[in-house]
Design an enzyme around this catalytic site. Structure first.
Site, PDB file in Angstrom:
ATOM      1  N   ARG A 163       4.441 -54.507  30.124  1.00 21.34           N
ATOM      2  CA  ARG A 163       3.821 -55.179  28.976  1.00 21.34           C
ATOM      3  C   ARG A 163       4.779 -56.195  28.367  1.00 21.34           C
ATOM      4  NH1 ARG A 163      -1.096 -53.042  28.476  1.00 21.34           N
ATOM      5  NH2 ARG A 163      -1.306 -50.882  29.184  1.00 21.34           N
ATOM      6  N   HIS A 202       6.679 -65.152  37.253  1.00 18.59           N
ATOM      7  CA  HIS A 202       5.851 -64.072  36.705  1.00 18.59           C
ATOM      8  C   HIS A 202       4.450 -64.588  36.450  1.00 18.59           C
ATOM      9  CE1 HIS A 202       8.049 -66.113  33.480  1.00 18.59           C
ATOM     10  NE2 HIS A 202       6.965 -65.941  32.735  1.00 18.59           N
TER      11      HIS A 202
HETATM   12  P1  5GP Z   1       7.202 -67.591  30.066  1.00 20.38           P
HETATM   13  O1  5GP Z   1       7.268 -68.256  28.704  1.00 20.38           O
HETATM   14  O2  5GP Z   1       8.506 -67.776  30.823  1.00 20.38           O
HETATM   15  O3  5GP Z   1       6.008 -67.939  30.880  1.00 20.38           O
HETATM   16  O4  5GP Z   1       7.036 -66.047  29.767  1.00 20.38           O
HETATM   17  C1  5GP Z   1       8.093 -65.196  29.497  1.00 20.38           C
HETATM   18  C2  5GP Z   1       7.518 -63.998  28.771  1.00 20.38           C
HETATM   19  O5  5GP Z   1       8.462 -62.952  28.837  1.00 20.38           O
HETATM   20  C3  5GP Z   1       7.220 -64.253  27.282  1.00 20.38           C
HETATM   21  O6  5GP Z   1       5.841 -64.036  27.041  1.00 20.38           O
HETATM   22  C4  5GP Z   1       8.125 -63.239  26.570  1.00 20.38           C
HETATM   23  O7  5GP Z   1       7.502 -62.662  25.432  1.00 20.38           O
HETATM   24  C5  5GP Z   1       8.410 -62.220  27.651  1.00 20.38           C
HETATM   25  N1  5GP Z   1       9.694 -61.559  27.525  1.00 20.38           N
HETATM   26  C6  5GP Z   1      10.896 -62.143  27.323  1.00 20.38           C
HETATM   27  N2  5GP Z   1      11.877 -61.225  27.304  1.00 20.38           N
HETATM   28  C7  5GP Z   1      11.265 -60.022  27.505  1.00 20.38           C
HETATM   29  C8  5GP Z   1      11.763 -58.681  27.585  1.00 20.38           C
HETATM   30  O8  5GP Z   1      12.955 -58.408  27.462  1.00 20.38           O
HETATM   31  N3  5GP Z   1      10.846 -57.706  27.810  1.00 20.38           N
HETATM   32  C9  5GP Z   1       9.520 -57.974  27.955  1.00 20.38           C
HETATM   33  N4  5GP Z   1       8.699 -56.930  28.164  1.00 20.38           N
HETATM   34  N5  5GP Z   1       9.019 -59.222  27.885  1.00 20.38           N
HETATM   35  C10 5GP Z   1       9.883 -60.237  27.658  1.00 20.38           C
END
Ligand code: 5GP
Ligand code: ZN
Length: 113
Positions: A29, A100
């Site tokens: 999550r 991701h």
């Molecule tokens: P992006 O912005 O790179 O597409 O998505 C990265 C996502 O990773 C963000 O939605 C952020 O909230 C999530 N995220 C960042 N650090 C962590 C973490 O330590 N644990 C979890 N579960 N999510 C994280």
């Protein structure tokens, strides 16, 4: 990648709420959910972004989508619908440089852009 936060989550070095794990993929999550269901599905292999994918990664990345479908069913959002997002690069908003797939659902989502 020793300094990658998602690699650390995959290894279990950083706590996370895992919802799925197999030899290829881990799903957990999002720490800052923007929808009632907000799950991140990540390959266990470190790949920076879609831009760094190679052809050999195609089955692995395809598997992310099959897992997303299973998790959507598990979350009860298959019928209502859900969104799968892969941010790629700084201007897209990518903040974690380990590929991701965001699985978002559980509410009516607004248009993208
Ligand atoms: P992006 O912005 O790179 O597409 O998505 C990265 C996502 O990773 C963000 O939605 C952020 O909230 C999530 N995220 C960042 N650090 C962590 C973490 O330590 N644990 C979890 N579960 N999510 C994280
Ligand atoms: Zn990584």
């Amino acid at each position: 990648m020793s300094d990658c936060i998602f690699c650390k989550i995959i290894k279990g070095d950083i706590p996370s709420t895992n919802v799925y794990k197999d030899e290829q993929v881990t799903a957990f999550r999002d720490i800052n959910p923007v929808a009632p269901t907000h799950i991140l599905i990540v390959p266990n292999k470190h790949i920076d972004s879609v831009d760094m994918m190679i052809v050999d990664d195609e089955p692995l990345i395809g598997h992310l989508f099959t897992v997303a479908k299973q998790l959507a069913a598990q979350e009860g959002i298959s019928e209502g619908g859900y969104r799968l997002v892969v941010n790629t690069g700084v201007e897209s908003g990518q903040t974690v440089f380990h590929i991701h797939l965001h699985l978002l659902g559980g509410r009516k989502l607004t248009k993208m852009g």
